[in-house]
Design a protein around this motif. Sequence first.
Motif, short mmCIF file in Angstrom:
data_model
loop_
_atom_site.label_atom_id
_atom_site.label_comp_id
_atom_site.label_asym_id
_atom_site.label_seq_id
_atom_site.Cartn_x
_atom_site.Cartn_y
_atom_site.Cartn_z
N ASP A 92 0.63 -0.87 -0.22
CA ASP A 92 0.02 0.17 -0.29
C ASP A 92 0.83 0.88 0.24
OD1 ASP A 92 -2.42 -1.53 -0.22
OD2 ASP A 92 -2.53 -1.16 2.42
N ILE A 93 2.24 1.32 0.88
CA ILE A 93 2.82 2.23 0.80
C ILE A 93 3.23 2.83 -0.38
CG2 ILE A 93 5.00 3.75 1.77
CD1 ILE A 93 4.51 1.42 4.70
N VAL B 195 11.19 13.21 -11.59
CA VAL B 195 9.70 12.80 -10.61
C VAL B 195 10.95 12.94 -9.55
CG1 VAL B 195 8.86 10.63 -10.71
CG2 VAL B 195 9.18 11.61 -12.77
N LEU B 196 10.39 13.38 -8.50
CA LEU B 196 10.98 12.61 -7.22
C LEU B 196 9.51 12.64 -6.72
CD1 LEU B 196 12.77 16.70 -6.04
CD2 LEU B 196 13.38 15.02 -7.05
N ALA B 197 10.48 11.21 -5.43
CA ALA B 197 9.28 10.37 -4.30
C ALA B 197 10.03 10.37 -2.85
CB ALA B 197 9.35 9.34 -4.35
N LEU B 198 9.51 11.06 -2.01
CA LEU B 198 10.05 11.76 -0.41
C LEU B 198 9.64 10.31 0.27
CD1 LEU B 198 8.22 14.73 0.39
CD2 LEU B 198 9.80 14.56 -0.80
N ARG B 199 10.95 9.89 0.46
CA ARG B 199 10.86 8.79 1.55
C ARG B 199 9.97 7.87 2.36
NH1 ARG B 199 16.04 9.62 5.40
NH2 ARG B 199 14.85 11.12 6.54
N PRO B 200 8.89 7.31 2.08
CA PRO B 200 7.99 6.93 3.16
C PRO B 200 8.89 5.97 4.40
CG PRO B 200 8.30 5.54 1.54
CD PRO B 200 8.99 6.20 1.05
N GLU B 201 9.96 5.68 3.83
CA GLU B 201 10.46 4.69 5.29
C GLU B 201 12.16 4.61 5.01
OE1 GLU B 201 10.62 0.67 5.30
OE2 GLU B 201 11.64 1.37 3.23
N ALA B 202 12.65 4.24 6.17
CA ALA B 202 14.09 4.11 5.80
C ALA B 202 15.23 3.14 5.83
CB ALA B 202 14.68 5.64 6.66
N MET C 271 9.54 11.55 7.31
CA MET C 271 8.94 10.21 6.75
C MET C 271 7.33 10.53 6.24
SD MET C 271 11.94 7.88 6.88
CE MET C 271 12.60 7.87 7.97
N PHE C 272 7.54 10.25 4.57
CA PHE C 272 6.33 10.91 4.55
C PHE C 272 5.05 9.85 3.92
CE2 PHE C 272 10.37 13.70 4.15
CZ PHE C 272 9.30 15.31 4.65
N ARG C 273 4.15 9.87 3.94
CA ARG C 273 2.91 9.02 3.64
C ARG C 273 2.33 9.86 3.25
NH1 ARG C 273 3.96 3.71 6.78
NH2 ARG C 273 6.00 3.94 6.89
N TYR C 274 1.79 9.57 1.73
CA TYR C 274 0.40 10.65 0.86
C TYR C 274 -0.79 9.95 1.45
CZ TYR C 274 -2.27 13.01 -1.72
OH TYR C 274 -3.38 13.90 -2.55
N GLN D 31 3.49 13.91 7.56
CA GLN D 31 5.25 14.31 7.76
C GLN D 31 5.41 14.04 9.00
OE1 GLN D 31 7.32 17.56 6.93
NE2 GLN D 31 9.23 17.20 8.17
N PHE D 32 6.10 12.80 9.24
CA PHE D 32 6.13 11.82 10.74
C PHE D 32 7.76 11.84 10.77
CE2 PHE D 32 6.08 8.04 9.60
CZ PHE D 32 5.94 7.40 8.12
N TYR D 33 7.87 10.70 12.29
CA TYR D 33 9.63 11.17 12.68
C TYR D 33 9.84 9.92 13.13
CZ TYR D 33 9.17 16.31 11.45
OH TYR D 33 9.60 17.02 11.10
#
Length: 361
Positions: free
Chosen positions: A6-7, A22-29, A57-60, A70-72
């Motif tokens: 899902d992520i 095209v950029l993607a923000l990291r959803p996890e590390a 981290m960023f998740r839509y 945006q969370f940490y």
Amino acid sequence: MGSFTDIVQKEMYVFNDRADRVLALRPEATAGVVRAYLEHQLYTKKKISRLYYSGPMFRYDRPQKGRYRQFYQVGAEIFGGESPYFDAELMIVLARILQHLNVKNYIFEINSVGCDRCKADYSKKLQQFLNPQKQNLCQDCQIRLQNNVLRVLDCKVVSCRQVLKDIPAIREVLCGDCKKHQETLYQALEVSEVQFAESKYLVRGLDYYTMTVFELKINDEENAVAGGGRYNNLVSELGGPVTPAAGFAIGMDRLCNLVIPEVKKSTDVFVFFLGQRAMSDGVKIINETRSTGVRLIADYSERSLKNHLKIADREKAEHVLIFGEDELSHQVFLYKNMKDGSQKQIKFEQLSNFLKGLKND
Ligand code: AMP
């Protein structure tokens, strides 16, 4: 991270920047840590590598309580260790963090998703079980049934939960090695008095897990505070040597919300100056005395003492420092305690210590 998670499918922030890249923000590390592990060839330097990270981290997703865009996260990963004692170590570290924060009411929910073979066997078994009831599953789960059947297990849709009530548990199909891994992990946790329970529905959102998966829950909260598990294939899938690995990520926003420390009220001291000369000398001293832990709230307006005190009273000030011509000539500040009305003179060189003494402890 797996294309059918899902992520990746629904929650990743992907956009074009001004240069149309095209950029993607990291959803996890974790995947990023694995890349760093490979890029720096850490596997040639150490048998076991223990790494950590922290950052946003960023998740839509639809923002809601405990679920932010945006969370940490603070996370830890162990590379090169196959033993279930590594899995236990990660959970024991988390339990110690909670102990440190004085959180007692926690539980680790644990499951095993098995090695590749067990996973495949169990997926087949699940498909056989779910296929006849396909029409009762939600749209997403009907797709998952083909692509990633394990993810059906943690679907929250009521009709899916109903279908899942009687699913066979994975522990029934685990091979000898996976079973032994799980039993040793449980023993290690028991010895260290870590609270845990097995959950046959727990599979977690990412495809890369093998064997152990876990989530940490606190105080009956629906949302997990931390999650993690073992991912023995990810390093090789990303082009490295076969390297067993395990890790966790703590959601700092959720953790902080649950253990908000008692906020100490700061000590506020209002400061007034009477007359221009007193103002210019007094301001300098006040600004040099600002690291005592109390807040010096200066008012640079020219008013009578009476009006200054009226304002202090209205603002419910407890402590006031007054500095006028008289004080300047005696090299003192006049301190007034607004609660009991007492006053005393404080010498310049004693001001700092005096203010420290006012601090709420
Ligand atoms: P995950 O990377 O999904 O395994 O999540 C690990 C931890 O990160 C969770 O247990 C949460 O505490 C936290 N977390 C994940 N997604 C969010 C979110 N959208 N907002 C706040 N915290 C999150």
